[in-house]
Design a protein around this motif. Structure first.
Motif, PDB file in Angstrom:
ATOM      1  N   ALA A  31       0.825  -1.216   0.000  1.00 14.33           N
ATOM      2  CA  ALA A  31       0.000   0.000   0.000  1.00 14.33           C
ATOM      3  C   ALA A  31       0.856   1.262   0.000  1.00 14.33           C
ATOM      4  N   PRO A  32       0.342   2.314  -0.647  1.00 16.15           N
ATOM      5  CA  PRO A  32       0.993   3.612  -0.461  1.00 16.15           C
ATOM      6  C   PRO A  32       0.734   4.073   0.970  1.00 16.15           C
ATOM      7  N   MET A  33       1.784   4.428   1.680  1.00 18.36           N
ATOM      8  CA  MET A  33       1.618   4.887   3.070  1.00 18.36           C
ATOM      9  C   MET A  33       2.428   6.159   3.257  1.00 18.36           C
ATOM     10  N   ALA A  34       1.742   7.292   3.177  1.00 16.73           N
ATOM     11  CA  ALA A  34       2.402   8.592   3.257  1.00 16.73           C
ATOM     12  C   ALA A  34       2.878   8.858   4.677  1.00 16.73           C
TER      13      ALA A  34
ATOM     14  N   GLY B 142       6.112   8.554   5.556  1.00 14.71           N
ATOM     15  CA  GLY B 142       7.380   7.872   5.843  1.00 14.71           C
ATOM     16  C   GLY B 142       7.442   6.379   5.590  1.00 14.71           C
ATOM     17  N   PRO B 143       6.373   5.604   5.942  1.00 15.08           N
ATOM     18  CA  PRO B 143       6.509   4.144   5.840  1.00 15.08           C
ATOM     19  C   PRO B 143       6.860   3.601   4.450  1.00 15.08           C
ATOM     20  N   SER B 144       6.224   4.135   3.384  1.00 10.11           N
ATOM     21  CA  SER B 144       6.469   3.564   2.039  1.00 10.11           C
ATOM     22  C   SER B 144       7.749   4.113   1.427  1.00 10.11           C
TER      23      SER B 144
ATOM     24  N   VAL C 256       2.461   5.122  -8.222  1.00  7.41           N
ATOM     25  CA  VAL C 256       2.514   6.307  -7.365  1.00  7.41           C
ATOM     26  C   VAL C 256       1.090   6.680  -6.974  1.00  7.41           C
ATOM     27  N   ASN C 257       0.912   6.977  -5.708  1.00  8.34           N
ATOM     28  CA  ASN C 257      -0.398   7.394  -5.201  1.00  8.34           C
ATOM     29  C   ASN C 257      -0.390   8.890  -4.902  1.00  8.34           C
ATOM     30  N   LEU C 258      -1.470   9.557  -5.265  1.00 10.82           N
ATOM     31  CA  LEU C 258      -1.602  10.989  -4.947  1.00 10.82           C
ATOM     32  C   LEU C 258      -2.906  11.239  -4.197  1.00 10.82           C
TER      33      LEU C 258
ATOM     34  N   GLN D 206      -8.540   4.230  -8.675  1.00 12.92           N
ATOM     35  CA  GLN D 206      -9.199   5.151  -7.746  1.00 12.92           C
ATOM     36  C   GLN D 206      -9.592   4.402  -6.480  1.00 12.92           C
ATOM     37  N   THR D 207      -9.269   4.972  -5.317  1.00 14.80           N
ATOM     38  CA  THR D 207      -9.715   4.381  -4.051  1.00 14.80           C
ATOM     39  C   THR D 207     -11.180   4.718  -3.815  1.00 14.80           C
ATOM     40  N   VAL D 208     -11.948   3.671  -3.492  1.00 13.75           N
ATOM     41  CA  VAL D 208     -13.368   3.862  -3.183  1.00 13.75           C
ATOM     42  C   VAL D 208     -13.706   3.101  -1.907  1.00 13.75           C
TER      43      VAL D 208
ATOM     44  N   GLY E  15      -4.686   4.198   8.689  1.00 13.82           N
ATOM     45  CA  GLY E  15      -4.481   5.511   8.073  1.00 13.82           C
ATOM     46  C   GLY E  15      -5.789   6.124   7.610  1.00 13.82           C
ATOM     47  N   HIS E  16      -5.657   7.107   6.712  1.00 12.68           N
ATOM     48  CA  HIS E  16      -6.850   7.823   6.255  1.00 12.68           C
ATOM     49  C   HIS E  16      -7.782   6.946   5.438  1.00 12.68           C
ATOM     50  N   SER E  17      -9.053   7.095   5.677  1.00  9.84           N
ATOM     51  CA  SER E  17     -10.034   6.492   4.796  1.00  9.84           C
ATOM     52  C   SER E  17     -10.020   7.281   3.490  1.00  9.84           C
TER      53      SER E  17
ATOM     54  N   GLY F 118      -7.703  -3.099   3.422  1.00 10.19           N
ATOM     55  CA  GLY F 118      -8.331  -2.840   4.717  1.00 10.19           C
ATOM     56  C   GLY F 118      -8.403  -4.073   5.582  1.00 10.19           C
ATOM     57  N   GLY F 119      -7.474  -4.162   6.538  1.00  9.68           N
ATOM     58  CA  GLY F 119      -7.512  -5.256   7.503  1.00  9.68           C
ATOM     59  C   GLY F 119      -6.976  -6.573   6.968  1.00  9.68           C
ATOM     60  N   ILE F 120      -6.290  -6.556   5.826  1.00 12.83           N
ATOM     61  CA  ILE F 120      -5.761  -7.817   5.271  1.00 12.83           C
ATOM     62  C   ILE F 120      -4.356  -8.040   5.832  1.00 12.83           C
ATOM     63  N   SER F 121      -4.233  -9.057   6.687  1.00 11.03           N
ATOM     64  CA  SER F 121      -2.937  -9.263   7.353  1.00 11.03           C
ATOM     65  C   SER F 121      -2.588 -10.739   7.507  1.00 11.03           C
TER      66      SER F 121
ATOM     67  N   VAL G 224      -4.264  -5.530  -1.074  1.00  9.47           N
ATOM     68  CA  VAL G 224      -3.347  -4.424  -0.766  1.00  9.47           C
ATOM     69  C   VAL G 224      -2.948  -4.538   0.701  1.00  9.47           C
ATOM     70  N   LEU G 225      -1.637  -4.562   0.938  1.00  6.86           N
ATOM     71  CA  LEU G 225      -1.131  -4.728   2.311  1.00  6.86           C
ATOM     72  C   LEU G 225      -0.583  -3.413   2.839  1.00  6.86           C
ATOM     73  N   GLY G 226      -1.150  -2.957   3.936  1.00 11.11           N
ATOM     74  CA  GLY G 226      -0.656  -1.728   4.559  1.00 11.11           C
ATOM     75  C   GLY G 226      -0.030  -2.016   5.905  1.00 11.11           C
TER      76      GLY G 226
ATOM     77  N   ALA H 102      -2.982   2.663  12.055  1.00 11.11           N
ATOM     78  CA  ALA H 102      -2.975   1.200  12.087  1.00 11.11           C
ATOM     79  C   ALA H 102      -4.337   0.662  11.709  1.00 11.11           C
ATOM     80  N   GLY H 103      -4.336  -0.344  10.838  1.00  9.28           N
ATOM     81  CA  GLY H 103      -5.565  -1.056  10.526  1.00  9.28           C
ATOM     82  C   GLY H 103      -5.814  -2.114  11.589  1.00  9.28           C
ATOM     83  N   THR H 104      -6.972  -2.752  11.519  1.00  8.43           N
ATOM     84  CA  THR H 104      -7.346  -3.682  12.584  1.00  8.43           C
ATOM     85  C   THR H 104      -6.421  -4.903  12.654  1.00  8.43           C
ATOM     86  N   GLY H 105      -5.663  -5.164  11.576  1.00  2.00           N
ATOM     87  CA  GLY H 105      -4.764  -6.330  11.582  1.00  2.00           C
ATOM     88  C   GLY H 105      -3.362  -6.013  12.058  1.00  2.00           C
TER      89      GLY H 105
HETATM   90  C1  LIG Z   1       0.721   4.801   7.751  1.00  2.00           C
HETATM   91  C2  LIG Z   1      -0.285   4.746   6.657  1.00  2.00           C
HETATM   92  C3  LIG Z   1      -0.274   5.724   5.677  1.00  2.00           C
HETATM   93  C4  LIG Z   1      -1.179   5.661   4.610  1.00  2.00           C
HETATM   94  N1  LIG Z   1      -1.101   6.591   3.610  1.00  2.00           N
HETATM   95  C5  LIG Z   1      -1.871   6.441   2.489  1.00  2.00           C
HETATM   96  C6  LIG Z   1      -1.661   7.259   1.347  1.00  2.00           C
HETATM   97  O1  LIG Z   1      -0.789   8.111   1.303  1.00  2.00           O
HETATM   98  N2  LIG Z   1      -2.467   7.059   0.278  1.00  2.00           N
HETATM   99  C7  LIG Z   1      -3.430   6.074   0.250  1.00  2.00           C
HETATM  100  O2  LIG Z   1      -4.110   5.914  -0.769  1.00  2.00           O
HETATM  101  N3  LIG Z   1      -3.642   5.295   1.323  1.00  2.00           N
HETATM  102  C8  LIG Z   1      -2.873   5.445   2.420  1.00  2.00           C
HETATM  103  N4  LIG Z   1      -3.036   4.582   3.484  1.00  2.00           N
HETATM  104  C9  LIG Z   1      -4.017   3.492   3.365  1.00  2.00           C
HETATM  105  C10 LIG Z   1      -3.340   2.309   2.676  1.00  2.00           C
HETATM  106  O3  LIG Z   1      -3.007   2.628   1.353  1.00  2.00           O
HETATM  107  C11 LIG Z   1      -4.226   1.060   2.673  1.00  2.00           C
HETATM  108  O4  LIG Z   1      -5.472   1.331   2.100  1.00  2.00           O
HETATM  109  C12 LIG Z   1      -4.428   0.515   4.081  1.00  2.00           C
HETATM  110  O5  LIG Z   1      -3.218   0.511   4.790  1.00  2.00           O
HETATM  111  C13 LIG Z   1      -4.962  -0.895   4.014  1.00  2.00           C
HETATM  112  O6  LIG Z   1      -5.401  -1.325   5.278  1.00  2.00           O
HETATM  113  P1  LIG Z   1      -4.459  -2.061   6.347  1.00  2.00           P
HETATM  114  O7  LIG Z   1      -3.622  -0.975   6.937  1.00  2.00           O
HETATM  115  O8  LIG Z   1      -5.416  -2.639   7.300  1.00  2.00           O
HETATM  116  O9  LIG Z   1      -3.642  -3.068   5.595  1.00  2.00           O
HETATM  117  C14 LIG Z   1      -2.141   4.634   4.566  1.00  2.00           C
HETATM  118  C15 LIG Z   1      -2.157   3.667   5.576  1.00  2.00           C
HETATM  119  C16 LIG Z   1      -1.254   3.699   6.607  1.00  2.00           C
HETATM  120  C17 LIG Z   1      -1.267   2.608   7.645  1.00  2.00           C
END
Ligand SMILES: Cc1cc2nc3c(=O)[nH]c(=O)nc-3n(C[C@H](O)[C@H](O)[C@H](O)COP(=O)(O)O)c2cc1C
Length: 366
Positions: A35-38, A40-42, A90-92, A174-176, A202-204, A237-240, A257-259, A343-346
């Protein structure tokens, strides 16, 4: 279907999972996306490791300047050429502002003042900052220097931006978070959907951040989105666990998608207190809150959440900018009570291992 029956249903199958659809066309061998994680993590290293595992890695373009993002893209492109497949994107953040009410901003600033002072920060003369994360500049950059996949979250981009990116050769996702949003994205002409459940860290990506997030289980959400559109779906979302990956694929997803499960990986750029908090047995609950940014996001409960969750107004990005110096100071002080522990639920399944090992395990590749 409950989580328990879902895990019973998928737990006997241990055959390796293979990529299909768009992901296979891009050269992936396993149906997993980092997953894109803004924030710092990604890191580029995480994205490269995801590609090395046979999946696809997403860089996070949010919060970075176009120049910083361009540097990370160059690093990933260079590294990925040795892997021999174009497995990154790349995610925006697409603009979908929630303008802050002036009085609510002043009130929340007052509420934060004492905490800020403990980090020697003054909130005097702070004004609401409503920027667009340099959106247009980043799109222009991606049009002139294309990447295999571009995904958007927070808002729907203008149709013209989608066309330009597709013309440049990118697949646009597109995220939905709801069937109606999937319909809107399909009408816009995107190539695929990231279908994100309320369990995500992270952000919905909700298009309506001022209204409560619907708690639809991911499997059901995938079924409902599928009844509206035939677009490829990447489930988030919650896939761990391997079972959760299989369940998402069984409900029509092309990829999982793994976050959060990657946040403690060797390549994750999450801060030290962030990684430690994810493994801390005293932290037992995640909460959807606007306290950190003014936009609903799932975080581990800490002092900041306890103190400000109830008082936090809606207002993005103004609240993000308002709390940012406090969160940075807390991270620098190794203090996990006042940072956003997205943090997601997983999150409990997040391990300190190489990303390649985690991703191969989730795809049952030995
Ligand atoms: C630290 C963090 C930062 C995130 N930043 C973004 C982001 O920049 N863009 C985005 O589309 N989703 C972002 N997300 C959501 C993830 O892309 C993804 O949808 C989510 O992590 C999946 O759920 P999970 O955390 O339960 O695996 C972020 C999630 C986390 C945990």
């Amino acid at each position: 279907m409950t989580d328990r029956s879902a895990s019973a249903e998928y737990s006997n199958d241990t055959s390796p999972l293979a990529a299909s659809g768009l992901l296979a066309k891009l050269g992936a061998t396993i149906p997993l996306v980092s997953a894109p994680m803004a924030g710092g993590p990604s890191t580029p290293a995480l994205v490269l490791a995801a590609a090395e595992a046979g999946g696809l890695g997403m860089l996070a373009g949010g919060y970075k300047s176009p120049k910083q993002l361009a540097e990370q893209i160059t690093e990933v492109s260079t590294g990925i050429s040795t892997i021999g497949a174009n497995l990154f994107g790349v995610n925006l953040f697409a603009p979908n502002p929630v303008p802050i009410d002036k009085d609510a901003f002043v009130e929340y600033t007052e509420a934060l003042r004492e905490l800020a002072a403990t980090y020697d920060l003054s909130l005097n003369e702070v004004e609401a900052l409503e920027d667009d994360d340099e959106w247009a500049e980043k799109v222009d950059m991606l049009v002139s220097d294309p990447v295999p996949v571009v995904s958007f979250t927070f808002g729907l981009p203008p149709a013209e931006a989608v066309r330009r990116l597709q013309k440049a050769g990118s697949l646009v996702f597109q995220t939905v978070t709801k069937p109606d949003e999937a319909q809107q994205a399909a009408d816009l002409g995107v190539d695929g959907l990231v279908v994100q459940s309320y369990k995500a860290g992270g952000h919905s990506g909700t298009l309506t951040p001022g209204t409560p997030i619907e708690q639809i289980p991911l499997a059901q959400l995938l079924d409902r989105v599928r009844s509206r559109t035939t677009l490829p779906m990447w489930a988030a979302g919650g896939i761990s666990t391997p079972n959760a990956v299989r369940e998402a694929l069984a409900h029509g997803a092309e990829a999982a998608v793994l976050g959060s499960v990657l946040l403690r990986s060797d390549e994750s750029g999450a801060s030290k207190p962030y990684k430690a908090a994810l493994a801390d047995p005293r932290r037992t609950e995640t909460v959807l809150t606007t306290a950190f940014s003014g936009r609903p996001a799932r975080a581990l409960r800490n002092d900041f959440v306890d103190q400000f969750h109830g008082a936090a107004p809606s207002g993005y990005p103004a609240i993000h900018h308002l709390t940012s110096p406090i969160r940075k100071a807390a991270a620098a002080a190794n203090d996990s009570e006042n940072i956003n522990i997205w943090a997601g639920t997983g999150y409990r399944d997040a391990t300190e291992e190489p990303t390649v090992v985690i991703m191969r395990r989730l795809a049952a590749v030995r």
